[in-house]
Motif scaffolding. Structure first.
Motif, PDB file in Angstrom:
ATOM      1  N   ILE A   1      -6.306   5.201   0.141  1.00  0.00           N
ATOM      2  CA  ILE A   1      -5.533   3.958   0.220  1.00  0.00           C
ATOM      3  C   ILE A   1      -5.541   3.423   1.653  1.00  0.00           C
ATOM      4  CG2 ILE A   1      -3.229   2.957  -0.045  1.00  0.00           C
ATOM      5  CD1 ILE A   1      -2.823   5.113  -2.309  1.00  0.00           C
ATOM      6  N   LYS A   2      -5.401   4.308   2.609  1.00  0.00           N
ATOM      7  CA  LYS A   2      -5.476   3.902   4.016  1.00  0.00           C
ATOM      8  C   LYS A   2      -6.870   3.379   4.339  1.00  0.00           C
ATOM      9  CE  LYS A   2      -4.898   5.681   8.743  1.00  0.00           C
ATOM     10  NZ  LYS A   2      -3.827   4.761   9.169  1.00  0.00           N
ATOM     11  N   ALA A   3      -7.880   4.046   3.803  1.00  0.00           N
ATOM     12  CA  ALA A   3      -9.267   3.644   4.079  1.00  0.00           C
ATOM     13  C   ALA A   3      -9.543   2.226   3.599  1.00  0.00           C
ATOM     14  CB  ALA A   3     -10.236   4.629   3.428  1.00  0.00           C
ATOM     15  N   PHE A   4      -9.115   1.912   2.372  1.00  0.00           N
ATOM     16  CA  PHE A   4      -9.469   0.585   1.851  1.00  0.00           C
ATOM     17  C   PHE A   4      -8.541  -0.523   2.332  1.00  0.00           C
ATOM     18  CE2 PHE A   4      -6.960   1.798  -2.144  1.00  0.00           C
ATOM     19  CZ  PHE A   4      -6.037   0.770  -2.097  1.00  0.00           C
ATOM     20  N   SER A   5      -7.362  -0.163   2.812  1.00  0.00           N
ATOM     21  CA  SER A   5      -6.411  -1.207   3.203  1.00  0.00           C
ATOM     22  C   SER A   5      -6.335  -1.457   4.705  1.00  0.00           C
ATOM     23  CB  SER A   5      -5.012  -0.864   2.692  1.00  0.00           C
ATOM     24  OG  SER A   5      -4.511   0.320   3.308  1.00  0.00           O
ATOM     25  N   GLU A   6      -6.598  -0.427   5.509  1.00  0.00           N
ATOM     26  CA  GLU A   6      -6.367  -0.539   6.941  1.00  0.00           C
ATOM     27  C   GLU A   6      -7.637  -0.538   7.781  1.00  0.00           C
ATOM     28  OE1 GLU A   6      -3.190   1.957   8.474  1.00  0.00           O
ATOM     29  OE2 GLU A   6      -2.386   2.215   6.448  1.00  0.00           O
ATOM     30  N   THR A   7      -8.800  -0.436   7.162  1.00  0.00           N
ATOM     31  CA  THR A   7     -10.053  -0.421   7.915  1.00  0.00           C
ATOM     32  C   THR A   7     -10.500  -1.852   8.194  1.00  0.00           C
ATOM     33  OG1 THR A   7     -10.701   1.630   6.795  1.00  0.00           O
ATOM     34  CG2 THR A   7     -12.430   0.405   7.959  1.00  0.00           C
ATOM     35  N   ASP A   8     -10.530  -2.216   9.456  1.00  0.00           N
ATOM     36  CA  ASP A   8     -10.990  -3.546   9.848  1.00  0.00           C
ATOM     37  C   ASP A   8     -12.516  -3.531   9.918  1.00  0.00           C
ATOM     38  OD1 ASP A   8     -11.631  -5.973  11.026  1.00  0.00           O
ATOM     39  OD2 ASP A   8      -9.958  -5.930  12.424  1.00  0.00           O
ATOM     40  N   GLN A   9     -13.161  -4.270   9.020  1.00  0.00           N
ATOM     41  CA  GLN A   9     -14.621  -4.254   8.937  1.00  0.00           C
ATOM     42  C   GLN A   9     -15.249  -5.562   9.413  1.00  0.00           C
ATOM     43  OE1 GLN A   9     -14.724  -2.082   4.760  1.00  0.00           O
ATOM     44  NE2 GLN A   9     -16.504  -1.557   6.015  1.00  0.00           N
ATOM     45  N   THR A  10     -14.522  -6.250  10.273  1.00  0.00           N
ATOM     46  CA  THR A  10     -15.040  -7.497  10.840  1.00  0.00           C
ATOM     47  C   THR A  10     -16.384  -7.278  11.525  1.00  0.00           C
ATOM     48  OG1 THR A  10     -12.802  -8.364  11.165  1.00  0.00           O
ATOM     49  CG2 THR A  10     -14.571  -9.349  12.477  1.00  0.00           C
ATOM     50  N   GLU A  11     -16.473  -6.240  12.342  1.00  0.00           N
ATOM     51  CA  GLU A  11     -17.705  -5.986  13.087  1.00  0.00           C
ATOM     52  C   GLU A  11     -18.833  -5.537  12.167  1.00  0.00           C
ATOM     53  OE1 GLU A  11     -18.097  -6.978  16.181  1.00  0.00           O
ATOM     54  OE2 GLU A  11     -16.016  -7.665  16.005  1.00  0.00           O
TER      55      GLU A  11
ATOM     56  N   PHE B   1       0.825  -1.210   0.000  1.00  0.00           N
ATOM     57  CA  PHE B   1       0.000   0.000   0.000  1.00  0.00           C
ATOM     58  C   PHE B   1       0.857   1.256   0.000  1.00  0.00           C
ATOM     59  CE2 PHE B   1      -2.270  -3.491   2.095  1.00  0.00           C
ATOM     60  CZ  PHE B   1      -3.220  -3.696   1.100  1.00  0.00           C
ATOM     61  N   ASP B   2       2.063   1.160   0.585  1.00  0.00           N
ATOM     62  CA  ASP B   2       3.004   2.275   0.467  1.00  0.00           C
ATOM     63  C   ASP B   2       3.393   2.481  -0.989  1.00  0.00           C
ATOM     64  OD1 ASP B   2       2.979   2.768   3.168  1.00  0.00           O
ATOM     65  OD2 ASP B   2       4.821   1.649   3.593  1.00  0.00           O
ATOM     66  N   GLY B   3       3.470   1.382  -1.747  1.00  0.00           N
ATOM     67  CA  GLY B   3       3.754   1.489  -3.176  1.00  0.00           C
ATOM     68  C   GLY B   3       2.644   2.211  -3.922  1.00  0.00           C
ATOM     69  N   PHE B   4       1.403   1.939  -3.543  1.00  0.00           N
ATOM     70  CA  PHE B   4       0.271   2.670  -4.132  1.00  0.00           C
ATOM     71  C   PHE B   4       0.370   4.160  -3.807  1.00  0.00           C
ATOM     72  CE2 PHE B   4      -1.603  -1.357  -5.039  1.00  0.00           C
ATOM     73  CZ  PHE B   4      -2.640  -1.122  -5.930  1.00  0.00           C
ATOM     74  N   ARG B   5       0.689   4.469  -2.546  1.00  0.00           N
ATOM     75  CA  ARG B   5       0.805   5.876  -2.154  1.00  0.00           C
ATOM     76  C   ARG B   5       1.920   6.575  -2.935  1.00  0.00           C
ATOM     77  NH1 ARG B   5      -1.729   4.288   2.971  1.00  0.00           N
ATOM     78  NH2 ARG B   5      -0.062   2.807   3.405  1.00  0.00           N
ATOM     79  N   LYS B   6       3.034   5.884  -3.104  1.00  0.00           N
ATOM     80  CA  LYS B   6       4.142   6.475  -3.860  1.00  0.00           C
ATOM     81  C   LYS B   6       3.729   6.720  -5.309  1.00  0.00           C
ATOM     82  CE  LYS B   6       9.118   5.898  -4.668  1.00  0.00           C
ATOM     83  NZ  LYS B   6       9.084   6.395  -6.066  1.00  0.00           N
ATOM     84  N   GLY B   7       2.998   5.777  -5.880  1.00  0.00           N
ATOM     85  CA  GLY B   7       2.547   5.941  -7.250  1.00  0.00           C
ATOM     86  C   GLY B   7       1.634   7.143  -7.419  1.00  0.00           C
ATOM     87  N   VAL B   8       0.722   7.342  -6.469  1.00  0.00           N
ATOM     88  CA  VAL B   8      -0.178   8.496  -6.524  1.00  0.00           C
ATOM     89  C   VAL B   8       0.604   9.794  -6.364  1.00  0.00           C
ATOM     90  CG1 VAL B   8      -2.053   9.694  -5.330  1.00  0.00           C
ATOM     91  CG2 VAL B   8      -2.225   7.239  -5.765  1.00  0.00           C
ATOM     92  N   ALA B   9       1.552   9.807  -5.440  1.00  0.00           N
ATOM     93  CA  ALA B   9       2.298  11.031  -5.152  1.00  0.00           C
ATOM     94  C   ALA B   9       3.302  11.379  -6.245  1.00  0.00           C
ATOM     95  CB  ALA B   9       3.020  10.891  -3.813  1.00  0.00           C
ATOM     96  N   ASP B  10       3.931  10.365  -6.835  1.00  0.00           N
ATOM     97  CA  ASP B  10       5.005  10.623  -7.794  1.00  0.00           C
ATOM     98  C   ASP B  10       4.492  10.910  -9.201  1.00  0.00           C
ATOM     99  OD1 ASP B  10       6.718  10.168  -5.721  1.00  0.00           O
ATOM    100  OD2 ASP B  10       7.570   8.305  -6.509  1.00  0.00           O
ATOM    101  N   ASN B  11       3.559  10.092  -9.670  1.00  0.00           N
ATOM    102  CA  ASN B  11       3.077  10.240 -11.049  1.00  0.00           C
ATOM    103  C   ASN B  11       1.744   9.524 -11.179  1.00  0.00           C
ATOM    104  OD1 ASN B  11       2.648  10.367 -13.818  1.00  0.00           O
ATOM    105  ND2 ASN B  11       4.780   9.911 -14.352  1.00  0.00           N
ATOM    106  N   ARG B  12       0.714  10.172 -10.681  1.00  0.00           N
ATOM    107  CA  ARG B  12      -0.606   9.557 -10.652  1.00  0.00           C
ATOM    108  C   ARG B  12      -1.086   9.191 -12.052  1.00  0.00           C
ATOM    109  NH1 ARG B  12      -6.332  12.153  -9.294  1.00  0.00           N
ATOM    110  NH2 ARG B  12      -5.315  13.970 -10.192  1.00  0.00           N
ATOM    111  N   ALA B  13      -0.814  10.050 -13.025  1.00  0.00           N
ATOM    112  CA  ALA B  13      -1.288   9.806 -14.389  1.00  0.00           C
ATOM    113  C   ALA B  13      -0.702   8.509 -14.955  1.00  0.00           C
ATOM    114  CB  ALA B  13      -0.941  10.988 -15.293  1.00  0.00           C
ATOM    115  N   GLN B  14       0.576   8.258 -14.689  1.00  0.00           N
ATOM    116  CA  GLN B  14       1.192   7.032 -15.187  1.00  0.00           C
ATOM    117  C   GLN B  14       0.685   5.813 -14.433  1.00  0.00           C
ATOM    118  OE1 GLN B  14       3.249   6.717 -17.940  1.00  0.00           O
ATOM    119  NE2 GLN B  14       2.722   4.563 -17.598  1.00  0.00           N
TER     120      GLN B  14
END
Length: 278
Positions: A202-212, A145-158
């Motif tokens: 990215i944090k929302a979809f990867s780190e949200t525990d929705q078990t409950e 997910f850090d890779g996703f964040r880097k992709g958005v920050a560095d060159n979202r269009a690519q």
């Protein structure tokens, strides 16, 4: 444009097609897309006599590009603002990927308490939890997910070309039938939205525990997933989610990708229709 203003002052764009007295089906899109990603499903269900509704998540598509609130609680509350504004009742809520997380939180916190939801569908969805933790050792490491964040920050269009060209639709698989228009449409939808919303999401979809959330859902819920999903691995999501749902049904599609709603629309639409009418 049709919009509703949320309690915290955010304008949310929505589409509302079909007879007002028909049963409503509301669609919740994935990251980093918009309600346009549901075109094939909205037209299909419209032609079968349903009222179809879809909205652009805050910071996505044509909704306001606000700085804050890019989390599951706000996503679900924004969806509820649309539901209340349109007075939708007996609705079926269908969510793809991050939109599946939005549906789970919406049904548990808003839809069921207000008596407005009839059924739910989670398609290639992120719940219960994507991130690898001590309690969820099968999840994906934070570096993904850090890779996703880097992709958005560095060159979202690519990045927004690389993802649909590769793993999202399985176009990186041998002998895959690559659809350039689908890739371009993914890029178009993504670039309409806000880089801040996409980064925070990215944090929302990867780190949200929705078990409950899943445990709290009592309405019939259909879980659909492809076993070649390279974005949301089935073992981390659908196989766990269906065990947490009180009235969950799982259907697995051999060889289907994360973006199967687009590439395999005819098959998925038929199965969705059978569930909605069943």
């Amino acid at each position: 444009m049709s919009t509703v203003t949320t309690r915290d002052g955010v304008q949310i764009f929505y589409k509302d097609w079909g007879p007002r007295n028909a049963q409503p089906i509301m669609f919740h899109h994935g990251w980093p897309l918009s309600s346009d990603d549901w075109d094939a499903q909205m037209l299909f269900f419209l032609h079968h006599g349903f009222r179809v509704v879809a909205h652009d998540r805050r910071g996505h598509g044509r909704s306001a590009q606000v700085s804050e609130g890019h989390d599951m609680d706000h996503y679900a509350a924004d969806a509820f603002a649309v539901v209340e504004h349109l007075n939708l009742r007996n609705a079926v809520h269908i969510g793809h990927s991050t939109g599946g997380g939005e549906v789970a939180r919406y049904v548990a916190k808003h839809g069921q308490p207000s008596g407005r939801v009839a059924k739910a569908v989670l398609v290639s969805a992120v719940p219960p939890l994507m991130l690898k933790t001590a309690a969820n050792p099968e999840g994906l490491p934070i570096e993904v997910f850090d890779g996703f964040r880097k992709g958005v920050a560095d060159n979202r269009a690519q990045m927004f070309l690389d993802v649909p060209t590769g793993p999202f639709y399985g176009f990186n698989r041998p002998n895959a039938k690559v659809l350039p228009g689908v890739i371009q449409n993914w890029w178009r939808q993504g670039m309409m939205g806000s880089a801040k919303a996409h980064y925070d999401g990215i944090k929302a979809f990867s780190e949200t525990d929705q078990t409950e959330d899943l445990k709290a859902i009592t309405v019939p819920t259909l879980v659909l997933h492809g076993d070649d999903d390279q974005i949301v691995p089935i073992a981390d999501s659908a196989l766990k989610a269906v065990k947490l749902l009180r009235h969950g049904t799982l259907k697995v599609y051999p060889g289907y990708s994360h973006g199967m709603l687009t590439t395999e629309a005819a098959t998925l639409n038929a199965d969705l229709l059978a569930f909605v009418r069943g």
